[in-house]
Design an enzyme around this catalytic site. Structure first.
Site, PDB file in Angstrom:
ATOM      1  N   THR A   1       0.899  -1.156   0.000  1.00  0.00           N
ATOM      2  CA  THR A   1       0.000   0.000   0.000  1.00  0.00           C
ATOM      3  C   THR A   1       0.934   1.201   0.000  1.00  0.00           C
ATOM      4  O   THR A   1       2.029   1.129   0.586  1.00  0.00           O
ATOM      5  CB  THR A   1      -0.916   0.060   1.243  1.00  0.00           C
ATOM      6  OG1 THR A   1      -0.095   0.189   2.401  1.00  0.00           O
ATOM      7  CG2 THR A   1      -1.792  -1.184   1.393  1.00  0.00           C
TER       8      THR A   1
ATOM      9  N   SER B   1      18.883   0.273 -26.304  1.00  0.00           N
ATOM     10  CA  SER B   1      19.189   1.695 -26.415  1.00  0.00           C
ATOM     11  C   SER B   1      20.231   1.893 -27.518  1.00  0.00           C
ATOM     12  O   SER B   1      21.096   1.051 -27.720  1.00  0.00           O
ATOM     13  CB  SER B   1      19.740   2.197 -25.081  1.00  0.00           C
ATOM     14  OG  SER B   1      20.527   3.345 -25.269  1.00  0.00           O
TER      15      SER B   1
ATOM     16  N   LYS C   1      21.436  -1.575 -21.889  1.00  0.00           N
ATOM     17  CA  LYS C   1      20.010  -1.383 -21.651  1.00  0.00           C
ATOM     18  C   LYS C   1      19.106  -2.420 -22.293  1.00  0.00           C
ATOM     19  O   LYS C   1      19.323  -2.868 -23.402  1.00  0.00           O
ATOM     20  CB  LYS C   1      19.593  -0.009 -22.172  1.00  0.00           C
ATOM     21  CG  LYS C   1      20.200   1.136 -21.399  1.00  0.00           C
ATOM     22  CD  LYS C   1      19.420   1.450 -20.166  1.00  0.00           C
ATOM     23  CE  LYS C   1      18.241   2.297 -20.556  1.00  0.00           C
ATOM     24  NZ  LYS C   1      17.668   3.037 -19.485  1.00  0.00           N
TER      25      LYS C   1
ATOM     26  N   GLU D   1       5.527   0.402 -21.631  1.00  0.00           N
ATOM     27  CA  GLU D   1       5.414   1.865 -21.599  1.00  0.00           C
ATOM     28  C   GLU D   1       4.457   2.373 -22.674  1.00  0.00           C
ATOM     29  O   GLU D   1       3.663   3.288 -22.451  1.00  0.00           O
ATOM     30  CB  GLU D   1       6.798   2.504 -21.788  1.00  0.00           C
ATOM     31  CG  GLU D   1       7.698   2.299 -20.572  1.00  0.00           C
ATOM     32  CD  GLU D   1       9.154   2.655 -20.842  1.00  0.00           C
ATOM     33  OE1 GLU D   1       9.457   3.322 -21.849  1.00  0.00           O
ATOM     34  OE2 GLU D   1      10.009   2.238 -20.030  1.00  0.00           O
TER      35      GLU D   1
ATOM     36  N   GLN E   1     -20.726  12.384 -37.940  1.00  0.00           N
ATOM     37  CA  GLN E   1     -19.717  11.697 -38.759  1.00  0.00           C
ATOM     38  C   GLN E   1     -18.390  11.604 -37.997  1.00  0.00           C
ATOM     39  O   GLN E   1     -17.567  10.736 -38.286  1.00  0.00           O
ATOM     40  CB  GLN E   1     -19.524  12.457 -40.073  1.00  0.00           C
ATOM     41  CG  GLN E   1     -18.499  11.878 -40.993  1.00  0.00           C
ATOM     42  CD  GLN E   1     -18.591  12.468 -42.393  1.00  0.00           C
ATOM     43  OE1 GLN E   1     -19.525  12.202 -43.122  1.00  0.00           O
ATOM     44  NE2 GLN E   1     -17.620  13.299 -42.757  1.00  0.00           N
TER      45      GLN E   1
ATOM     46  N   LYS F   1     -16.628   8.320 -36.174  1.00  0.00           N
ATOM     47  CA  LYS F   1     -15.947   7.172 -36.773  1.00  0.00           C
ATOM     48  C   LYS F   1     -14.461   7.071 -36.500  1.00  0.00           C
ATOM     49  O   LYS F   1     -14.001   6.085 -35.916  1.00  0.00           O
ATOM     50  CB  LYS F   1     -16.208   7.131 -38.275  1.00  0.00           C
ATOM     51  CG  LYS F   1     -17.672   6.994 -38.505  1.00  0.00           C
ATOM     52  CD  LYS F   1     -18.163   6.735 -39.833  1.00  0.00           C
ATOM     53  CE  LYS F   1     -19.682   6.739 -39.715  1.00  0.00           C
ATOM     54  NZ  LYS F   1     -20.222   8.018 -39.161  1.00  0.00           N
TER      55      LYS F   1
HETATM   56  N1  ARG Z   1     -20.899   9.946 -43.717  1.00  0.00           N
HETATM   57  C1  ARG Z   1     -22.076  10.213 -43.011  1.00  0.00           C
HETATM   58  C2  ARG Z   1     -21.860   9.922 -41.533  1.00  0.00           C
HETATM   59  O1  ARG Z   1     -20.913   9.310 -41.227  1.00  0.00           O
HETATM   60  C3  ARG Z   1     -23.192   9.384 -43.529  1.00  0.00           C
HETATM   61  C4  ARG Z   1     -24.563   9.934 -43.295  1.00  0.00           C
HETATM   62  C5  ARG Z   1     -24.829  11.044 -44.205  1.00  0.00           C
HETATM   63  N2  ARG Z   1     -26.128  11.591 -44.003  1.00  0.00           N
HETATM   64  C6  ARG Z   1     -26.422  12.852 -44.323  1.00  0.00           C
HETATM   65  N3  ARG Z   1     -27.607  13.239 -44.062  1.00  0.00           N
HETATM   66  N4  ARG Z   1     -25.513  13.644 -44.817  1.00  0.00           N
HETATM   67  O2  ARG Z   1     -22.587  10.320 -40.681  1.00  0.00           O
END
Ligand code: ARG
Length: 459
Positions: free
Chosen positions: A156, A278, A284, A291, A323, A326
């Protein structure tokens, strides 16, 4: 090729196109996009919205696109002019099968299409991540089973506290990663409703069979509100949160391994195949992998905070801000998958120096609590026992020895209650073995827990 040129009189500015496009990253789910479209046209035909001939032409075309993408005969070029994967697939389909291709988008919007694609993609990824977590749990179990009697200090404040075993220490991580696993399962269960058929936001006027597409695509049913369906990214936030927690657990573990791998500790040695050197210091051998895993935690947290922030001001229903979900989700998924695989590889090749661990557990007064408990067993109130043992520890520090090395005479000078049996009572083995309640490091308790873990992984 654009899906929406009709009402425009000018070409899109090139910078606008570059800023707006998502093809460069949403091509990652071309497979899911095609899978979703196939389910959609099957349903359209079943409902009498599309002819059987059109359905067959479309499916044949989509399958040829899929196999050509998979074997490299067709590539998705960033300067194809397509805006996103949806328009790429639809455009290529129409080139290949003509007229029928133009009927694919009947009763659908890119808003429900992208919501579906992203769900299908993350659902597959959740399954893969869960598998990687399970592999790690299996490896931890192997280490645990082999080390129920490998003594080491428990800490601890990073100060030696009480003796434990390596199995017990690994068990703590087993708990963390099995919670991670169950979090992934929860998310999968909660997200598994199909948005397809929600249209742009208000459903469609076609007699779609949403139950049917949902079941074709392996969902538990259709989503129940078309606006929420196209605007919901909660499941991504939940996933990024679960990934952040996995990354945090890996990072804590890596921090310990880095400490244990130092010359000062020498509890473990990371295998040569998982270490780096290293450029200047020939001696090393660095724990770079540990890390890096620790370091990558930052970008996973970053993804979570980014998406939470992106979503917080978006009015219903779809807005283009979404969008942004993603790239950061893909990056967090790929990062955590890489970290999990490398981490499991690193610990399965790492060697544990049992002798060093045990010696370390012996020389840090880790049995002081047990010495106090010994006195309590002889009728001394705990608070007095604590004081007596404190004085003994002080004496040991002055003499540079352990509690086990004091003579009985020295013990009795501080408290006459001590007898010959004190040595056995404070031995490492007794200290650990007396901790027999479930969850404690004693061998019997540990073996019971390992049995439970084994069953858990077999399910
Ligand atoms: N590339 C767009 C997204 O990832 C797709 C949907 C497009 N829709 C629109 N109403 N422009 O959200």
């Amino acid at each position: 090729m654009k899906l929406w040129g009709g009402r425009f009189t000018k070409e899109t500015n090139q910078l606008v196109h570059n800023f707006n496009e998502s093809l460069s990253f949403d091509q990652k789910f071309y497979h899911q996009d095609i899978e979703g479209s196939i389910a959609h046209v099957k349903m359209l035909e079943k409902q009498g919205i599309l002819s059987a001939q059109d359905r067959d032409d479309i499916i044949r075309g989509l399958e040829s696109i899929l196999s050509d993408l998979e074997n490299g005969r067709l590539t998705i070029s960033p300067d194809s002019g397509y805006e996103d994967i949806h328009s790429f697939v639809e455009g290529t389909l129409t080139e290949r099968v003509g007229e029928a291709g133009k009927r694919l988008h009947t009763g659908r919007s890119r808003n429900d299409q992208v919501a579906l694609d992203m769900k299908l993609y993350t659902r597959d990824e959740i399954d893969e991540i869960e598998k990687l977590v399970k592999d790690l749990l299996q490896e931890l179990l192997v280490i645990m089973e082999a080390n129920t009697d490998t003594f080491m200090p428990g800490f601890t404040h990073l100060q030696k506290a009480q003796p434990i075993t390596l199995a017990h220490h690994m068990g703590a991580y087993f708990e963390m990663f099995s919670r991670d696993r169950s979090r992934l399962q929860d998310i999968r269960r909660r997200m598994n409703y199909c948005p397809l058929g929600s249209g742009a936001l208000a459903g469609t006027t076609y007699p779609l069979d949403r139950e049917y597409t949902a079941s074709l695509l392996g969902f538990d049913g259709p989503t129940l509100n078309s606006m929420d369906s196209v605007a919901d990214r909660d499941y991504l936030i939940e996933l990024l949160s679960a990934l952040s927690t996995i990354a945090m657990h890996l990072s804590r573990f890596c921090e310990e391994i880095i400490i244990w791998n130092t010359n000062e500790y020498r509890f473990v040695e990371i295998d040569d195949s998982y270490s780096t050197g290293s450029s200047i210091m020939p001696q090393k051998k660095n724990p770079d992998i540990a890390e890096l895993i620790r370091g990558k935690t930052g970008r996973v947290y970053g993804a979570l905070v980014s998406l939470l922030t992106t979503m917080k001001g978006i009015p219903l229903a779809y807005n283009k801000d979404m969008q942004e979900d993603k790239e950061l989700t893909f990056d967090a998924i790929d990062t955590v998958k890489g970290c999990l695989a490398l981490f499991t590889g690193m610990i399965s090749t790492m060697s544990f120096r049992k002798d060093v661990m045990e010696a370390s557990a012996k020389n840090g007064f880790t049995n002081a609590t047990d010495a106090a408990d010994y006195l309590v067993g002889k009728g001394v109130p705990f608070r007095d026992a604590h004081g007596i043992v404190g004085q003994l520890v002080l004496l040991c520090i002055q003499k540079g020895i352990a509690l086990d090395d004091l003579s009985l005479e020295e013990y009795r000078q501080i408290s006459p209650v001590f007898e010959e049996d004190v040595y056995d009572a404070i031995s490492m083995k007794t200290c650990v073995e007396k901790r027999i309640t479930i969850g404690a490091p004693g061998q019997d308790a540990m073996k019971q827990v390992i049995g439970i873990y084994k069953k858990m992984l077999a399910e």
